[in-house]
Design a protein around this motif. Sequence first.
Motif, mmCIF file in Angstrom:
data_model
loop_
_atom_site.group_PDB
_atom_site.id
_atom_site.type_symbol
_atom_site.label_atom_id
_atom_site.label_comp_id
_atom_site.label_asym_id
_atom_site.label_seq_id
_atom_site.Cartn_x
_atom_site.Cartn_y
_atom_site.Cartn_z
ATOM 1 N N ASP A 99 10.853 19.720 4.677
ATOM 2 C CA ASP A 99 10.003 18.289 4.213
ATOM 3 C C ASP A 99 9.861 17.263 5.228
ATOM 4 O O ASP A 99 9.985 16.161 4.660
ATOM 5 C CB ASP A 99 10.708 17.998 3.025
ATOM 6 N N ILE A 100 9.830 17.649 6.430
ATOM 7 C CA ILE A 100 9.523 16.534 7.473
ATOM 8 C C ILE A 100 8.087 16.121 7.414
ATOM 9 O O ILE A 100 6.981 17.014 7.444
ATOM 10 C CB ILE A 100 10.055 16.863 8.905
ATOM 11 N N ASP A 101 7.490 14.962 7.145
ATOM 12 C CA ASP A 101 6.369 14.446 6.956
ATOM 13 C C ASP A 101 5.555 14.237 8.427
ATOM 14 O O ASP A 101 4.544 14.382 8.710
ATOM 15 C CB ASP A 101 6.136 13.046 6.268
ATOM 16 N N ASP A 102 6.266 13.908 9.251
ATOM 17 C CA ASP A 102 5.618 13.754 10.797
ATOM 18 C C ASP A 102 6.551 14.006 11.906
ATOM 19 O O ASP A 102 8.074 13.923 11.713
ATOM 20 C CB ASP A 102 5.211 12.260 10.715
ATOM 21 N N ILE A 103 6.356 14.280 13.012
ATOM 22 C CA ILE A 103 7.040 14.445 14.310
ATOM 23 C C ILE A 103 6.465 13.255 15.041
ATOM 24 O O ILE A 103 5.130 13.394 15.515
ATOM 25 C CB ILE A 103 6.984 15.763 14.818
ATOM 26 N N GLN A 104 6.989 12.435 15.840
ATOM 27 C CA GLN A 104 6.854 11.594 16.873
ATOM 28 C C GLN A 104 7.651 12.000 18.179
ATOM 29 O O GLN A 104 8.695 12.085 17.972
ATOM 30 C CB GLN A 104 7.247 10.282 16.555
ATOM 31 N N ILE B 65 1.868 20.450 18.623
ATOM 32 C CA ILE B 65 2.440 19.471 17.765
ATOM 33 C C ILE B 65 2.044 19.692 16.391
ATOM 34 O O ILE B 65 2.895 19.367 15.728
ATOM 35 C CB ILE B 65 2.071 18.152 18.338
ATOM 36 N N GLU B 66 0.746 20.047 16.309
ATOM 37 C CA GLU B 66 0.318 20.132 14.896
ATOM 38 C C GLU B 66 0.882 21.451 14.296
ATOM 39 O O GLU B 66 1.516 21.388 13.086
ATOM 40 C CB GLU B 66 -0.987 20.322 14.898
ATOM 41 N N THR B 67 1.212 22.460 15.065
ATOM 42 C CA THR B 67 2.091 23.427 14.237
ATOM 43 C C THR B 67 3.125 23.375 14.138
ATOM 44 O O THR B 67 3.909 23.562 13.087
ATOM 45 C CB THR B 67 1.894 24.802 15.211
ATOM 46 N N ALA B 68 4.113 22.564 15.097
ATOM 47 C CA ALA B 68 5.484 21.954 14.846
ATOM 48 C C ALA B 68 5.382 21.383 13.393
ATOM 49 O O ALA B 68 6.386 21.431 12.766
ATOM 50 C CB ALA B 68 5.944 21.248 15.935
ATOM 51 N N LYS B 69 4.532 20.229 13.285
ATOM 52 C CA LYS B 69 4.386 19.415 12.016
ATOM 53 C C LYS B 69 4.289 20.236 10.885
ATOM 54 O O LYS B 69 5.061 20.124 9.896
ATOM 55 C CB LYS B 69 3.278 18.377 12.042
ATOM 56 N N ASN C 54 12.894 6.981 5.330
ATOM 57 C CA ASN C 54 12.681 5.942 4.674
ATOM 58 C C ASN C 54 11.579 6.204 3.498
ATOM 59 O O ASN C 54 11.914 7.065 2.642
ATOM 60 C CB ASN C 54 11.998 4.882 5.745
ATOM 61 N N ASP C 55 10.501 5.666 3.543
ATOM 62 C CA ASP C 55 9.452 6.029 2.873
ATOM 63 C C ASP C 55 8.982 7.433 2.906
ATOM 64 O O ASP C 55 8.501 8.215 1.890
ATOM 65 C CB ASP C 55 7.873 5.227 2.752
ATOM 66 N N THR C 56 9.016 7.941 4.172
ATOM 67 C CA THR C 56 8.468 9.113 4.795
ATOM 68 C C THR C 56 9.685 9.636 5.472
ATOM 69 O O THR C 56 10.562 8.879 5.896
ATOM 70 C CB THR C 56 7.204 9.459 5.481
ATOM 71 N N THR C 57 9.762 11.026 5.903
ATOM 72 C CA THR C 57 10.762 11.519 6.576
ATOM 73 C C THR C 57 9.995 11.812 7.963
ATOM 74 O O THR C 57 8.943 12.591 8.044
ATOM 75 C CB THR C 57 11.311 12.940 5.997
ATOM 76 N N VAL C 58 10.521 11.252 9.117
ATOM 77 C CA VAL C 58 9.747 11.575 10.284
ATOM 78 C C VAL C 58 10.897 11.950 11.471
ATOM 79 O O VAL C 58 11.909 11.613 11.358
ATOM 80 C CB VAL C 58 9.428 10.088 10.929
#
Length: 139
Positions: free
Chosen positions: A132-137, A120-124, A95-99
Amino acid sequence: MTIRLSDEARQLIAVFETETDATAVDCLPDDDRVVYVVTAGEMGAAIGDGGSRVEALEATLGRSVVLVEDAPTAEGFVANALSPAAVYNVTVSENDTTVAYAEVAHEDKGVAIGADGTNIETAKELAARHFDIDDIQLT
């Protein structure tokens, strides 16, 4: 996508490839550990029998070593980056960001997050560098 490597990362990749006979496509060094992204299909060579190559590399570097297997898709890459947590499914939403939404086994959420959030921070960071993924949830 072009990945910029620091001089230290390039040197660490050279050591990795000499020690393991596997190819690394990325490297994230810090004071305590080095994270390598290993070419898909070369993880066995990188690990070695009983982890012998990783152990030798850790002894050479004086730091712990984390290996992440590369993947051709963002979904596969995120799942690999969260390993050894059991990841059932990854969905990427743009959307506005890629999650990336990663469905992780309830009992493995702590493993996916890691001590102080390091996993999780390393994966992000890796997902951002490679897809170009902005976040991982985690779900």
